[in-house]
Design a protein around this motif. Structure first.
Motif, PDB file in Angstrom:
ATOM      1  N   ALA A  67       2.561  -6.587  10.185  1.00 20.40           N
ATOM      2  CA  ALA A  67       1.986  -5.411   9.300  1.00 20.40           C
ATOM      3  C   ALA A  67       2.603  -5.652   7.828  1.00 20.40           C
ATOM      4  O   ALA A  67       2.076  -5.168   6.736  1.00 20.40           O
ATOM      5  N   ALA A  68       3.636  -6.459   7.640  1.00 24.98           N
ATOM      6  CA  ALA A  68       4.378  -6.639   6.133  1.00 24.98           C
ATOM      7  C   ALA A  68       3.801  -7.920   5.585  1.00 24.98           C
ATOM      8  O   ALA A  68       4.124  -8.857   6.131  1.00 24.98           O
ATOM      9  N   GLU A  69       2.789  -7.667   4.847  1.00 27.48           N
ATOM     10  CA  GLU A  69       2.100  -8.611   4.164  1.00 27.48           C
ATOM     11  C   GLU A  69       2.460  -8.932   2.811  1.00 27.48           C
ATOM     12  O   GLU A  69       2.530  -7.987   1.871  1.00 27.48           O
ATOM     13  N   VAL A  70       3.014 -10.163   2.492  1.00 25.31           N
ATOM     14  CA  VAL A  70       3.446 -10.511   1.038  1.00 25.31           C
ATOM     15  C   VAL A  70       2.707 -11.985   0.582  1.00 25.31           C
ATOM     16  O   VAL A  70       2.703 -12.888   1.179  1.00 25.31           O
ATOM     17  N   THR A  71       2.195 -11.932  -0.699  1.00 25.71           N
ATOM     18  CA  THR A  71       1.695 -13.074  -1.298  1.00 25.71           C
ATOM     19  C   THR A  71       2.232 -13.103  -2.629  1.00 25.71           C
ATOM     20  O   THR A  71       2.372 -12.104  -3.511  1.00 25.71           O
ATOM     21  N   ALA A  72       2.500 -14.537  -2.916  1.00 24.24           N
ATOM     22  CA  ALA A  72       2.856 -14.872  -4.111  1.00 24.24           C
ATOM     23  C   ALA A  72       2.167 -16.052  -4.786  1.00 24.24           C
ATOM     24  O   ALA A  72       1.933 -17.104  -3.829  1.00 24.24           O
TER      25      ALA A  72
END
Length: 161
Positions: free
Chosen positions: A14-19
């Protein structure tokens, strides 16, 4: 980790991170720099990265240890897909950090490359983890973005891979 535990870790959390960053270099060179695992220590703050099993390619186990004073976070990643020079997929399969991640290189005009770093972590701590995530997310995104900016500078300066 094998079997059901690995299959569970491979599912998006559930913890989505995009860079994202644009690197002024061709995709082949950018991809080579991203997958020079032990050189990630040069651009990911407070972190030492090493290949603990395999040659760094598909099937390899990579360990990233982040230390700040007495606090130590060990991240174990299995490389599950390599599509050079476009994409490398990993599954975080350690005790705390779990979930799939991907680094993508998209070639652009004039020998530039867009790099996208995307992670889908499982949240530890059950309901408390879900409550804490909105507070932690901005720091996670900022940290990933800053690391990618440093990565881009090192590649453009010819200091990576």
């Amino acid at each position: 980790m094998t079997g059901a535990g690995f299959a569970e870790a491979a599912q998006p959390g559930a913890a989505e991170v995009t860079a994202t960053v644009i690197v002024d270099a061709p995709a082949e060179r950018v991809f080579a720099a991203l997958t020079a695992w032990e050189r990630q220590s040069d651009w990911i703050p407070l972190t030492t990265v090493r290949v603990v099993e395999g040659d760094g390619g598909e099937g390899s186990l990579v360990e990233a240890v982040t230390a700040l004073g007495p606090a130590v976070l060990r991240d174990e990643m299995r490389v599950v897909r390599v599509d050079a020079p476009y994409e490398v997929g990993v599954v975080h399969c350690g005790k705390l950090l779990r979930g799939p991640g991907v680094l993508r290189c998209t070639p652009l005009e004039r020998d530039r490359t867009q790099v996208v770093w995307h992670e889908w972590f499982h949240l530890p701590g059950g309901p408390a983890g879900r409550v804490a995530w909105p507070v932690l997310w901005p720091g996670s995104k900022f940290s990933l973005t800053q690391a990618l900016k440093k990565f881009a500078r090192l590649v453009e300066q010819g200091r990576l891979p």
